[in-house]
Design an enzyme around this catalytic site. Structure first.
Site, mmCIF file in Angstrom:
data_model
loop_
_atom_site.group_PDB
_atom_site.id
_atom_site.type_symbol
_atom_site.label_atom_id
_atom_site.label_comp_id
_atom_site.label_asym_id
_atom_site.label_seq_id
_atom_site.Cartn_x
_atom_site.Cartn_y
_atom_site.Cartn_z
ATOM 1 N N GLU A 182 5.166 -37.745 9.482
ATOM 2 C CA GLU A 182 4.645 -37.841 10.854
ATOM 3 C C GLU A 182 5.417 -38.872 11.681
ATOM 4 O O GLU A 182 4.837 -39.770 12.291
ATOM 5 C CB GLU A 182 3.154 -38.186 10.825
ATOM 6 C CG GLU A 182 2.318 -37.075 10.200
ATOM 7 C CD GLU A 182 0.814 -37.293 10.297
ATOM 8 O OE1 GLU A 182 0.385 -38.445 10.373
ATOM 9 O OE2 GLU A 182 0.062 -36.293 10.300
ATOM 10 N N GLU A 376 0.444 -30.018 6.282
ATOM 11 C CA GLU A 376 -0.892 -30.631 6.283
ATOM 12 C C GLU A 376 -1.772 -29.851 7.243
ATOM 13 O O GLU A 376 -1.352 -29.554 8.365
ATOM 14 C CB GLU A 376 -0.867 -32.079 6.771
ATOM 15 C CG GLU A 376 -0.333 -33.060 5.786
ATOM 16 C CD GLU A 376 -0.495 -34.501 6.251
ATOM 17 O OE1 GLU A 376 -1.497 -34.817 6.936
ATOM 18 O OE2 GLU A 376 0.402 -35.299 5.932
#
Ligand code: BG6
Length: 477
Positions: A182, A376
């Protein structure tokens, strides 16, 4: 309805070392960021704000990441459960401080390296492909305290050494790699990805963008190194992605939304996938007085180290408005925005938006034309163990089903999607709140926020459901 997922579609689940391994001081491991983050909602406040001292304060807080769910000792049992569900891929991270306990040593720890050999060998027994995140919110603590985290350019060299070490060691065992988890979350939560607490609120953006520049160079070097050391390796970037919707059709709001999306969703992708800083960033830097130190050769490194595929996490969309009142913001979505009247939210306030996943896949594929992987996605929820021992998590099944359907729609749209790993396939410690009670798994772990629990594993209802999804390649949802 069946969806045209590829025959070799990579179905599986995702984890991160610091959230599930435990064994925080075993096997020669050094401390890392997650080891000093308190459990519970106190953690959330730390993520963006200045002034965290990176000390452990056991008198006042608990530290659930220390024990995680003890994958460190139970990996064989856990991997057997993943195999039973039919996983084709398992996403995990390597804890940098297991390999280099302080981060700046010259020689790696053999004990740390041997642990991941055992994990990869166990996965290989079941033909499960590892997907390895090289850095998932677990910067070695020494690099934070002595160097100031990724603000400091020296981290690029330490990262190089770490990366080269793991590529050399695992070159015959791991094909799929992700560099920084991320990466674009950095400006929102510098603590996690960049390993520092900003020196002041005013300095947050300047320091974060400088840290990001260092990570861009480090990531690009890793891509080049990986291709040299592991022919055929696939090295991806990893974004936190949330499509940004304009609250209404007021052109001022639409323009604002567009810039928010550029800055949050596309800035890092443009650098890592296209190999250059995007056109809109100069004006933003100028207007916000951000000055990045770029050394000679950096831009060339970035140009020559573009990723092979794009991976991202998807939990929610975000709705934006130019002028927002205090009441409209802070509804719980981790990455901000105002409330979307069309969406319901999870128990933690994260807005649930399956169609947003199809939008995300189309936006990313339309812009970059590279293979995509959703690494995810999932529902953090409270689970109840019934008197008969069953865990009936229909709400999780519904959530996942709707998201997988939208992935199928995106594939029909023409998006090149190569895999899906749902987050926290086994219950683990939440990253943002340090709770055990925010559960994502198909496998329940008997461990609670007050530290009690046997760590026993139990299959939830979603376990058999996901097994069928994989068996039928998404045909049976
Ligand atoms: C992502 C992170 O932001 O979301 C994971 O990469 C994290 O580490 C996941 O666990 C879910 O967030 P949370 O806060 O519910 O654990």
């Amino acid at each position: 309805m069946s969806y045209p997922f590829k025959e070799d579609f990579l179905w599986g689940g995702a984890t991160a070392a610091n959230q599930f391994e435990g064994g925080f001081n075993e096997g020669g491991k050094g401390l890392n960021l997650a080891d000093v983050l308190p459990g519970g909602k106190a953690r959330l406040k730390l993520l963006a704000s200045p002034g965290f001292d990176f000390e452990i304060d056991e008198a006042n807080y608990s530290y659930p990441n220390h024990e995680g769910i003890d994958f460190y000792h139970r990996y064989k049992e856990d991997i057997a459960l993943f195999a039973e569900m039919g996983f084709k891929v398992f996403r995990m991270s390597i804890a940098w401080s297991r390999i280099f306990p302080n981060g700046d040593e010259i020689e790696p720890s053999e004990e740390g390296l041997a642990f991941y050999d055992r994990v990869f060998d166990e996965l290989a027994k079941y033909n499960i492909e590892p997907l390895v995140t090289i850095a998932h919110y677990e910067t070695p603590l020494h690099l934070i305290k002595a160097y100031g985290g990724w603000k400091n350019r020296q981290l690029i060299d330490f990262f190089d050494r770490y990366v080269e070490t793991i590529f050399m060691r695992y070159k015959d065992k791991v094909t799929y790699w992700l560099t920084f988890n991320e990466i674009n979350g950095a400006t929102h939560m510098p603590l996690f990805g960049l390993g520092f607490s900003p020196s002041s609120e005013e300095a947050r953006m300047q320091e974060s963008f400088q840290g990001l520049h260092h990570q861009f160079v480090a990531s690009a070097r890793a891509v080049q190194k990986g291709h040299e050391i592991i022919p055929g390796s696939q090295i991806g970037c990893m974004l936190i992605y949330a499509p940004v919707y304009s609250y209404d059709s007021n052109p001022d709001n639409v323009m604002h939304t567009r810039r928010e999306a550029d800055l949050f969703n596309f800035f890092c992708g443009d650098v890592q996938v296209r190999g250059e800083y995007p056109y809109f960033i100069d004006r933003y830097f100028e207007e916000n007085d951000i000055k990045i130190e770029v050394e000679e050769g950096d831009l060339e490194t970035i140009k020559n180290g573009t990723v092979d595929f794009i991976s991202f996490s998807y939990y929610m969309s975000r709705t934006d408005k130019k002028e927002k009142t205090q009441e409209e913001i802070g509804q719980g979505n981790l990455i901000g925005g105002v409330k979307n009247p069309f969406l319901k939210a999870s128990d933690w306030g994260w807005e649930i938006d399956p169609v947003g996943l199809r939008i995300s896949l189309n936006e990313l594929y339309g812009r970059y034309r590279k293979p995509l992987m959703v690494v995810e996605n999932g529902l953090g929820a409270y689970d109840e163990v019934e008197a008969d021992g069953s865990i009936n998590d229909d709400y999780r099944i519904d959530y996942l089903r709707e998201h997988i359907k939208q992935m199928g729609e995106a594939v029909k749209d023409g998006v090149d999607l190569i895999g899906y790993t749902s987050w926290g396939c086994i219950d683990l410690v939440s990253a943002s709140t340090g709770e055990y009670s925010k559960r994502y798994g198909f496998v329940y772990v008997d461990k609670h926020d007050d530290g009690s629990g046997t760590l026993e594993r139990k299959k939830k209802k979603s376990f058999d459901w996901y097994k069928k999804v994989i068996e039928s390649n998404g045909g049976q949802l």
